[in-house]
Design a protein around this motif. Structure first.
Motif, mmCIF file in Angstrom:
data_model
loop_
_atom_site.group_PDB
_atom_site.id
_atom_site.type_symbol
_atom_site.label_atom_id
_atom_site.label_comp_id
_atom_site.label_asym_id
_atom_site.label_seq_id
_atom_site.Cartn_x
_atom_site.Cartn_y
_atom_site.Cartn_z
ATOM 1 N N GLY A 78 11.908 -24.005 8.940
ATOM 2 C CA GLY A 78 11.813 -22.795 9.752
ATOM 3 C C GLY A 78 12.159 -21.536 8.959
ATOM 4 O O GLY A 78 11.864 -20.423 9.388
ATOM 5 N N ARG A 79 12.787 -21.713 7.813
ATOM 6 C CA ARG A 79 13.170 -20.558 7.006
ATOM 7 C C ARG A 79 12.155 -20.245 5.896
ATOM 8 O O ARG A 79 12.373 -19.358 5.083
ATOM 9 C CB ARG A 79 14.540 -20.792 6.367
ATOM 10 N N LEU A 80 11.070 -21.023 5.869
ATOM 11 C CA LEU A 80 10.117 -20.856 4.767
ATOM 12 C C LEU A 80 8.854 -20.115 5.208
ATOM 13 O O LEU A 80 8.499 -20.105 6.392
ATOM 14 C CB LEU A 80 9.700 -22.227 4.234
ATOM 15 N N GLY A 81 8.161 -19.558 4.236
ATOM 16 C CA GLY A 81 6.821 -19.018 4.447
ATOM 17 C C GLY A 81 6.736 -18.005 5.574
ATOM 18 O O GLY A 81 7.698 -17.276 5.837
ATOM 19 N N PHE A 82 5.580 -17.967 6.236
ATOM 20 C CA PHE A 82 5.352 -17.000 7.309
ATOM 21 C C PHE A 82 6.436 -17.098 8.382
ATOM 22 O O PHE A 82 6.971 -16.093 8.832
ATOM 23 C CB PHE A 82 3.982 -17.247 7.971
ATOM 24 N N ASN A 83 6.756 -18.347 8.792
ATOM 25 C CA ASN A 83 7.723 -18.513 9.885
ATOM 26 C C ASN A 83 9.107 -18.015 9.526
ATOM 27 O O ASN A 83 9.832 -17.507 10.357
ATOM 28 C CB ASN A 83 7.809 -19.986 10.287
ATOM 29 N N GLY A 84 9.460 -18.166 8.273
ATOM 30 C CA GLY A 84 10.798 -17.768 7.847
ATOM 31 C C GLY A 84 10.883 -16.320 7.395
ATOM 32 O O GLY A 84 11.924 -15.888 6.919
ATOM 33 N N SER A 85 9.766 -15.594 7.531
ATOM 34 C CA SER A 85 9.728 -14.216 7.034
ATOM 35 C C SER A 85 9.800 -13.213 8.170
ATOM 36 O O SER A 85 8.854 -13.092 8.953
ATOM 37 C CB SER A 85 8.439 -13.983 6.239
ATOM 38 N N PRO A 86 10.904 -12.492 8.283
ATOM 39 C CA PRO A 86 11.021 -11.540 9.387
ATOM 40 C C PRO A 86 10.125 -10.309 9.249
ATOM 41 O O PRO A 86 9.822 -9.670 10.256
ATOM 42 C CB PRO A 86 12.499 -11.123 9.378
ATOM 43 N N THR A 87 9.718 -9.963 8.040
ATOM 44 C CA THR A 87 8.892 -8.758 7.922
ATOM 45 C C THR A 87 7.431 -9.143 7.718
ATOM 46 O O THR A 87 7.133 -10.175 7.128
ATOM 47 C CB THR A 87 9.322 -7.878 6.733
ATOM 48 N N TRP A 88 6.562 -8.322 8.234
ATOM 49 C CA TRP A 88 5.135 -8.562 8.020
ATOM 50 C C TRP A 88 4.382 -7.252 7.940
ATOM 51 O O TRP A 88 4.693 -6.284 8.624
ATOM 52 C CB TRP A 88 4.547 -9.489 9.085
ATOM 53 N N VAL A 89 3.386 -7.240 7.066
ATOM 54 C CA VAL A 89 2.556 -6.052 6.900
ATOM 55 C C VAL A 89 1.492 -6.115 7.988
ATOM 56 O O VAL A 89 0.693 -7.034 8.010
ATOM 57 C CB VAL A 89 1.875 -6.062 5.520
ATOM 58 N N TYR A 90 1.514 -5.145 8.909
ATOM 59 C CA TYR A 90 0.507 -5.227 9.973
ATOM 60 C C TYR A 90 -0.614 -4.238 9.750
ATOM 61 O O TYR A 90 -1.631 -4.276 10.421
ATOM 62 C CB TYR A 90 1.148 -5.042 11.359
ATOM 63 N N LYS A 91 -0.440 -3.354 8.790
ATOM 64 C CA LYS A 91 -1.492 -2.379 8.556
ATOM 65 C C LYS A 91 -1.408 -1.864 7.125
ATOM 66 O O LYS A 91 -0.323 -1.693 6.586
ATOM 67 C CB LYS A 91 -1.318 -1.207 9.528
ATOM 68 N N ILE A 92 -2.578 -1.616 6.549
ATOM 69 C CA ILE A 92 -2.653 -1.038 5.215
ATOM 70 C C ILE A 92 -3.333 0.310 5.348
ATOM 71 O O ILE A 92 -4.324 0.440 6.057
ATOM 72 C CB ILE A 92 -3.523 -1.927 4.289
ATOM 73 N N GLU A 93 -2.818 1.282 4.690
ATOM 74 C CA GLU A 93 -3.385 2.626 4.803
ATOM 75 C C GLU A 93 -3.638 3.152 3.397
ATOM 76 O O GLU A 93 -2.801 2.999 2.512
ATOM 77 C CB GLU A 93 -2.362 3.500 5.531
ATOM 78 N N VAL A 94 -4.805 3.736 3.228
ATOM 79 C CA VAL A 94 -5.054 4.413 1.961
ATOM 80 C C VAL A 94 -4.545 5.833 2.155
ATOM 81 O O VAL A 94 -4.986 6.525 3.070
ATOM 82 C CB VAL A 94 -6.542 4.380 1.590
ATOM 83 N N PRO A 95 -3.537 6.238 1.343
ATOM 84 C CA PRO A 95 -2.841 7.489 1.647
ATOM 85 C C PRO A 95 -3.760 8.693 1.658
ATOM 86 O O PRO A 95 -4.751 8.750 0.939
ATOM 87 C CB PRO A 95 -1.800 7.610 0.543
ATOM 88 N N GLU A 96 -3.405 9.653 2.504
ATOM 89 C CA GLU A 96 -4.104 10.922 2.534
ATOM 90 C C GLU A 96 -4.032 11.544 1.162
ATOM 91 O O GLU A 96 -3.020 11.494 0.503
ATOM 92 C CB GLU A 96 -3.396 11.841 3.533
ATOM 93 N N GLU A 97 -5.085 12.163 0.802
ATOM 94 C CA GLU A 97 -5.163 12.663 -0.562
ATOM 95 C C GLU A 97 -4.130 13.742 -0.871
ATOM 96 O O GLU A 97 -3.619 13.814 -1.959
ATOM 97 C CB GLU A 97 -6.576 13.173 -0.832
ATOM 98 N N GLY A 98 -3.809 14.575 0.095
ATOM 99 C CA GLY A 98 -2.821 15.622 -0.161
ATOM 100 C C GLY A 98 -3.299 16.648 -1.178
ATOM 101 O O GLY A 98 -2.514 17.203 -1.938
ATOM 102 N N GLN A 99 -4.616 16.866 -1.174
ATOM 103 C CA GLN A 99 -5.155 17.790 -2.170
ATOM 104 C C GLN A 99 -4.896 19.241 -1.779
ATOM 105 O O GLN A 99 -4.706 19.553 -0.619
ATOM 106 C CB GLN A 99 -6.653 17.553 -2.312
ATOM 107 N N ARG A 100 -4.878 20.082 -2.770
ATOM 108 C CA ARG A 100 -4.631 21.502 -2.521
ATOM 109 C C ARG A 100 -5.787 22.325 -3.084
ATOM 110 O O ARG A 100 -6.558 21.848 -3.900
ATOM 111 C CB ARG A 100 -3.335 21.942 -3.212
ATOM 112 N N ASP A 101 -5.844 23.562 -2.622
ATOM 113 C CA ASP A 101 -6.855 24.480 -3.151
ATOM 114 C C ASP A 101 -6.312 25.100 -4.421
ATOM 115 O O ASP A 101 -5.497 25.998 -4.365
ATOM 116 C CB ASP A 101 -7.114 25.590 -2.121
ATOM 117 N N CYS A 102 -6.792 24.636 -5.524
ATOM 118 C CA CYS A 102 -6.209 25.086 -6.788
ATOM 119 C C CYS A 102 -6.962 26.309 -7.319
ATOM 120 O O CYS A 102 -8.184 26.313 -7.384
ATOM 121 C CB CYS A 102 -6.268 23.956 -7.798
#
Ligand SMILES: Cc1cc2nc3c(=O)[nH]c(=O)nc-3n(C[C@H](O)[C@H](O)[C@H](O)COP(=O)(O)OP(=O)(O)OC[C@H]3O[C@@H](n4cnc5c(N)ncnc54)[C@H](O)[C@@H]3O)c2cc1C
Ligand SMILES: Nc1ncnc2c1ncn2[C@@H]1O[C@H](COP(=O)(O)O)[C@@H](O)[C@H]1O
Lengths: 326, 260
Positions: free
Chosen positions: B213-237
């Motif tokens: 019960g302590r191994l693998g998915f079942n034993g892992s309290p954290t999980w990635v539920y979403k992946i985001e490609v970060p906002e570019e944060g570009q500026r007007d140079c």
């Protein structure tokens, strides 16, 4: 719901030589923001010696409760002694979440607390939020800063270490009221005996207001002198992209980026830096970004406010001249 | 001295591609290597053994295809390499990983020191070492940049950014080392050849007497539920091709912002 039924969001108030580390104030800023989304009470835990003054400061910065553990053995950081007391507190108050700064102390202490509580821990978060269902969401850069992972925790409490200089600081207000709860420290065998302690007067990149950074556009280690001169004239310090740190041209404490420091100065001057995602991850939020690069297509120009296309060996000496002539 | 090193096989992070659809690193897109930070852990183990004698065991958790790469630890001076591999370990976060590693360490018998790297380049949490020390109930010396053994005690330099502790602690304990602690040696040709002939010992969930019960998915309290490609944060140079006019504007900006 009365204040007493509210679950707590607990901030670990890291103390170094008696002073609370500024990341704590950022954690409080975030905790206050989250407590407006879900009815949570912001509290903090402080371990140290003669620390009541600092505990009061935590109240001014928004803690409704400060759990204060005082003992001479808690003045210096000790992973086991700190862990023992925080775990006992967490079991007693069953907080919604526990936040640590992503400093060396936070990043080494939090894993011990998390494993002891058998709960999840997310490293080096750059943002935290709460969704419609009241679930705690932890956001961290992954895959060398190219993506952001959103992470949830199945167990309670959720635990996170949070990067320094990415959250807004809480505002200080002496009118704020709160309680200092004096706790009795639990004894345990310490991790180690400290034989000697030194403080090195290195530079403190995250706190600098002006940073002049050099990248692979520099030809020799000695050329950092030129950047140093410019930085001095502007009352700032020198930063670096990673390749030059790896080369040993400059110390790791100068590195800006994903695996170095996150900085948010008033002015960031990038000299001969291309603007890789890993570098941008550490400086993108600077107030004013100036780039000097000979390649017009360098990505750094897209993230800068002002840019000069040209040779740093021509432009920086000219800029130094202009500043000196004033 | 019985020394244990924790080491992970990771994809070459400079080359690996990210599978944005599945939200995972596409391991097949780049060659594998020993986690660069763990090379310092291995080197430090070898140095301790050179001075004080003993035996070095490397323990790694990962899929079975990392076996060949793991032999590199032997070429570098490790006596025995153990690979924890089992479908039940799949999907482990740091809590589940550290639990499995601590069970494996216990199964090897008495030890004086466990050495791990500062962090992995793929997971990048720096948490596994601290969590292993908690499961084992032993002291944890983080960010160690100097390590010696004298009169039955470890003497270490622990770096907490600008505060440096010189500490003494008794075995058994766990140390995570920084990149500054040493410069890893390159394995010689003969060592590489010999390593190729050795066997990596494989262990599964049963072998380490793990609570499943302590191994693998079942034993892992954290999980990635979403992946985001970060906002570019570009500026007007505002771009200046002529240094003189660029510098002039920069001087005006510095003044208007009270920077000079
Ligand atoms: C896991 C991981 C973590 C990383 N973490 C970091 C990190 O924390 N920080 C970081 O910086 N990098 C990090 N990197 C490295 C990153 O991917 C880039 O390799 C690095 O940022 C590039 O540094 P640079 O811009 O100095 O060099 P380059 O990309 O080589 O750019 C040099 C630039 O200088 C310009 N130039 C050359 N000569 C001149 C001249 N005379 N005058 C003006 N311009 C000139 C060129 O046009 C070029 O744009 C990391 C990588 C990985 C894989
Ligand atoms: N799967 C693994 N197998 C063996 N050791 C590991 C594993 N994951 C992490 N470690 C060890 O723990 C350290 C910290 O890893 P991490 O917490 O993933 O950044 C690494 O440098 C390794 O020494």
């Amino acid at each position: 719901m009365t204040a007493n039924d509210k679950r707590e969001i607990l901030v670990f108030a890291e103390q170094r030589r008696g002073r609370v580390h500024p990341v704590t104030i950022e954690l409080l800023g975030k905790a206050i923001e989250l407590s407006n989304r879900l009815p949570l009470m912001v509290s903090s835990v402080l371990l140290g010696r003669d620390a009541e003054g600092e505990a009061q400061e935590l109240i001014y910065y928004g803690s409704k409760k400060v759990y204060l553990f005082e003992d001479s053995s808690l003045y210096n950081y000790d992973p086991i002694l700190y862990k023992t007391n925080i775990v006992a507190l967490a079991k007693e108050i069953n907080p919604y979440a526990i936040l640590f700064g992503s400093t060396h102390i936070g990043r080494s202490l939090a894993p011990r607390v998390a494993a002891s509580l058998r709960t999840g821990l997310t490293a080096d978060c750059t943002n935290l939020s709460i969704d419609e269902d009241g679930a705690f969401i932890q956001i961290r850069p992954a895959f060398t800063g190219n993506i952001l992972a959103h992470i949830k925790t199945k167990t309670s409490p959720s635990m996170s270490t949070v990067r320094y200089k990415v959250m807004q600081r809480a505002k200080r207000d002496e009118k704020r009221e709160g309680t200092i709860v004096k706790m009795t420290p639990l004894p345990n065998a310490p991790s180690w005996e400290v034989i000697d302690e030194r403080v090195i007067e290195g530079i403190n990149l995250p706190d600098a207001e002006v940073i002049v950074s050099g990248g692979r556009g520099l030809k020799r280690a000695e050329d950092f002198k030129m950047l140093e001169e410019l930085a001095k004239l502007l009352g700032g310090v020198v930063g670096s992209s990673r390749p030059l740190v790896d080369e040993g041209w400059i110390g790791k404490e100068h590195q800006v980026g994903f695996s170095g420091n996150t900085v948010k100065p008033k002015l960031y001057i990038a000299c001969g830096i291309s603007g890789s995602p890993q570098h941008l991850a550490g400086m993108r939020d600077s107030e004013m970004i100036v780039a000097i690069n000979s390649d017009p297509s360098a990505p750094i120009f897209r993230y800068a406010d002002m840019g000069i296309i040209g040779d740093i060996y021509e432009i920086i000496p000219k800029m130094i001249e202009k500043l000196k002539r004033r | 001295m019985n020394i244990i090193v924790l080491t992970k096989v990771v994809p070459d992070i400079e080359r690996v591609k990210f599978d944005a659809v599945r939200g995972v690193v596409d391991r097949s897109s780049a060659p594998q290597e020993i986690n660069p930070f763990d090379l310092n852990a291995i080197e430090e183990a070898v140095r301790l053994k050179e001075r004080h004698g003993g035996r070095i065991t490397a323990i790694s958790m990962g899929p079975s295809d990392v076996e060949q790469t793991l032999k590199d630890t032997i070429a570098r001076g490790v006596d025995e390499a153990i690979l924890l591999t089992d479908k039940k370990f799949a999907g482990s976060d740091t809590l589940a990983t550290s639990y499995a590693l601590s069970q494996a360490i216990k199964s090897t018998g008495d030890f004086d020191i466990v050495i791990c790297g500062e962090k992995t380049v793929d997971g990048d949490t720096g948490q596994v070492g601290g969590e292993v020390s908690e499961w084992l109930g032993i002291p944890y010396l983080p960010y160690t940049s100097k390590l010696n053994y004298e009169d039955g005690k470890f003497k270490a330099r622990v770096e907490l950014e600008n505060i440096i502790y010189e500490v003494e602690a008794s075995p058994p304990l766990l140390v995570s080392v920084t990149k500054d602690i040493n410069t890893p040696r390159l394995p010689g040709f003969r060592e590489k050849l010999n390593a190729r002939k050795t066997q990596v010992k494989k262990m599964d969930a049963k072998g380490i007497e793990a609570d499943e019960g302590r191994l693998g998915f079942n034993g892992s309290p954290t999980w990635v539920y979403k992946i985001e490609v970060p906002e570019e944060g570009q500026r007007d140079c505002k771009i200046y091709k002529d240094p003189e006019s660029g510098l002039k504007e920069i001087m005006i900006m510095l003044e208007s912002r009270d920077l000079i």
